[in-house]
Design a protein around this motif. Sequence first.
Motif, PDB file in Angstrom:
ATOM      1  N   UNK A 157      24.206  -0.891  -5.718  1.00 48.82           N
ATOM      2  CA  UNK A 157      23.265  -0.068  -6.479  1.00 48.82           C
ATOM      3  C   UNK A 157      21.975   0.090  -5.702  1.00 48.82           C
ATOM      4  N   UNK A 158      21.556   1.331  -5.512  1.00 51.13           N
ATOM      5  CA  UNK A 158      20.283   1.608  -4.865  1.00 51.13           C
ATOM      6  C   UNK A 158      19.300   2.099  -5.919  1.00 51.13           C
ATOM      7  N   UNK A 159      18.140   1.482  -5.952  1.00 49.69           N
ATOM      8  CA  UNK A 159      17.091   1.865  -6.883  1.00 49.69           C
ATOM      9  C   UNK A 159      15.992   2.603  -6.156  1.00 49.69           C
ATOM     10  N   UNK A 160      15.700   3.814  -6.584  1.00 47.24           N
ATOM     11  CA  UNK A 160      14.714   4.665  -5.925  1.00 47.24           C
ATOM     12  C   UNK A 160      13.456   4.729  -6.787  1.00 47.24           C
ATOM     13  N   UNK A 161      12.351   4.291  -6.236  1.00 45.53           N
ATOM     14  CA  UNK A 161      11.072   4.323  -6.949  1.00 45.53           C
ATOM     15  C   UNK A 161      10.299   5.547  -6.454  1.00 45.53           C
ATOM     16  N   UNK A 166      11.639  13.349  -1.277  1.00 47.91           N
ATOM     17  CA  UNK A 166      12.390  12.417  -0.437  1.00 47.91           C
ATOM     18  C   UNK A 166      13.331  11.577  -1.286  1.00 47.91           C
ATOM     19  N   UNK A 167      12.849  11.083  -2.421  1.00 47.33           N
ATOM     20  CA  UNK A 167      13.682  10.240  -3.276  1.00 47.33           C
ATOM     21  C   UNK A 167      14.968  10.899  -3.705  1.00 47.33           C
ATOM     22  N   UNK A 184      13.391   5.457 -10.801  1.00 47.43           N
ATOM     23  CA  UNK A 184      12.267   5.351 -11.730  1.00 47.43           C
ATOM     24  C   UNK A 184      11.165   6.265 -11.251  1.00 47.43           C
ATOM     25  N   UNK A 185      10.588   7.036 -12.182  1.00 50.12           N
ATOM     26  CA  UNK A 185       9.466   7.909 -11.868  1.00 50.12           C
ATOM     27  C   UNK A 185       8.582   7.999 -13.095  1.00 50.12           C
ATOM     28  N   UNK A 186       7.287   8.157 -12.882  1.00 47.85           N
ATOM     29  CA  UNK A 186       6.374   8.234 -14.024  1.00 47.85           C
ATOM     30  C   UNK A 186       6.491   9.577 -14.727  1.00 47.85           C
ATOM     31  N   UNK A 187       7.123  10.551 -14.062  1.00 44.35           N
ATOM     32  CA  UNK A 187       7.375  11.849 -14.675  1.00 44.35           C
ATOM     33  C   UNK A 187       8.868  12.003 -14.941  1.00 44.35           C
ATOM     34  N   UNK A 207      18.035  -4.726 -11.207  1.00 48.86           N
ATOM     35  CA  UNK A 207      19.412  -4.235 -11.123  1.00 48.86           C
ATOM     36  C   UNK A 207      19.845  -3.830  -9.720  1.00 48.86           C
ATOM     37  N   UNK A 208      18.913  -3.589  -8.834  1.00 47.99           N
ATOM     38  CA  UNK A 208      19.225  -2.938  -7.557  1.00 47.99           C
ATOM     39  C   UNK A 208      19.582  -3.933  -6.453  1.00 47.99           C
ATOM     40  N   UNK A 209      20.563  -3.534  -5.635  1.00 45.41           N
ATOM     41  CA  UNK A 209      20.873  -4.266  -4.407  1.00 45.41           C
ATOM     42  C   UNK A 209      20.011  -3.759  -3.256  1.00 45.41           C
ATOM     43  N   UNK A 210      19.620  -2.497  -3.346  1.00 41.29           N
ATOM     44  CA  UNK A 210      18.700  -1.879  -2.377  1.00 41.29           C
ATOM     45  C   UNK A 210      17.595  -1.200  -3.177  1.00 41.29           C
ATOM     46  N   UNK A 211      16.337  -1.477  -2.821  1.00 40.69           N
ATOM     47  CA  UNK A 211      15.200  -0.817  -3.451  1.00 40.69           C
ATOM     48  C   UNK A 211      14.449  -0.044  -2.373  1.00 40.69           C
ATOM     49  N   UNK A 212      14.149   1.219  -2.638  1.00 40.75           N
ATOM     50  CA  UNK A 212      13.397   2.024  -1.678  1.00 40.75           C
ATOM     51  C   UNK A 212      12.264   2.741  -2.408  1.00 40.75           C
ATOM     52  N   UNK A 213      11.074   2.709  -1.794  1.00 40.17           N
ATOM     53  CA  UNK A 213       9.861   3.199  -2.438  1.00 40.17           C
ATOM     54  C   UNK A 213       9.432   4.532  -1.821  1.00 40.17           C
TER      55      UNK A 213
END
Length: 252
Positions: A157-161, A166-167, A184-187, A207-213
């Motif tokens: 699971x990749x979590x995109x902040x 780009x996300x 996750x996004x504020x909008x 929840x994420x195995x990979x997190x990218x900001x």
Amino acid sequence: MTTPPKKTSFPKQDLQVVLFEGVHPRAGRIFGADGYSSLRTFETSLSEAALIDAVRDAHFVGIRSRTQLTAEVFEAAKRLVAVGCYCIGTNQVDLAAAESRGIPVFNAPYSNTRSVAELVIGEAILLLRRIPEKNAASHRGDWQKAAEGSYEARDKTIGIVGYGRIGTQVGVLAESLGLHVIYYDIETKLALGNAKPVEDLDELLQRSDVVTIHVPETLGTRDLIDARRIALLKAGSVFLNASRGTVVDLEA
């Protein structure tokens, strides 16, 4: 006797264009084709004193991310009409100083979008496979053949902040490799493919195995990932920050 046409603007050939940091030669060709023949280019950024001297008579300035356009620079550039940032961010420009002088500042929001997305996916794969540390070991003469602790990207699971330009591209590429995509996004953002939004940043980190900001640098994003949130990450997970350094509490 015909009356010559009335001039309605300053002659373009007398307007000075100054480009810094090795902006691609095509930019100069575009200016030249449009009649702006007074062009100066610099391959690097300059110190403030040198920069002030370079832009003192400039009408248009083009920069990338290292050139710092401070209030002092704007004060010295009395003829400046506009600034072009050949990059995504504008944090290297004192926007308040520009605004007070009526100088518009342009950026290139789509520049390097796909390049960054591809780089993030490549880095995630390398880190999931523990390639950097194994590469370092091999250069020390230690051949680590065991695959313990190394994983395929598929089914992780990749979590995109920050699910923006780009996300979203990261999500599309990740899904094509078999990763589950959450973001996750504020909008409220329309999901691409099978990506799923989450309501809370903490939930994404857990929840994420990979997190990218992928968020901009603002007062609201400073130290967005702090010690408390870092503690929420899974043991052995991969964390990538492809946005500004201030988004992460580096000491934590």
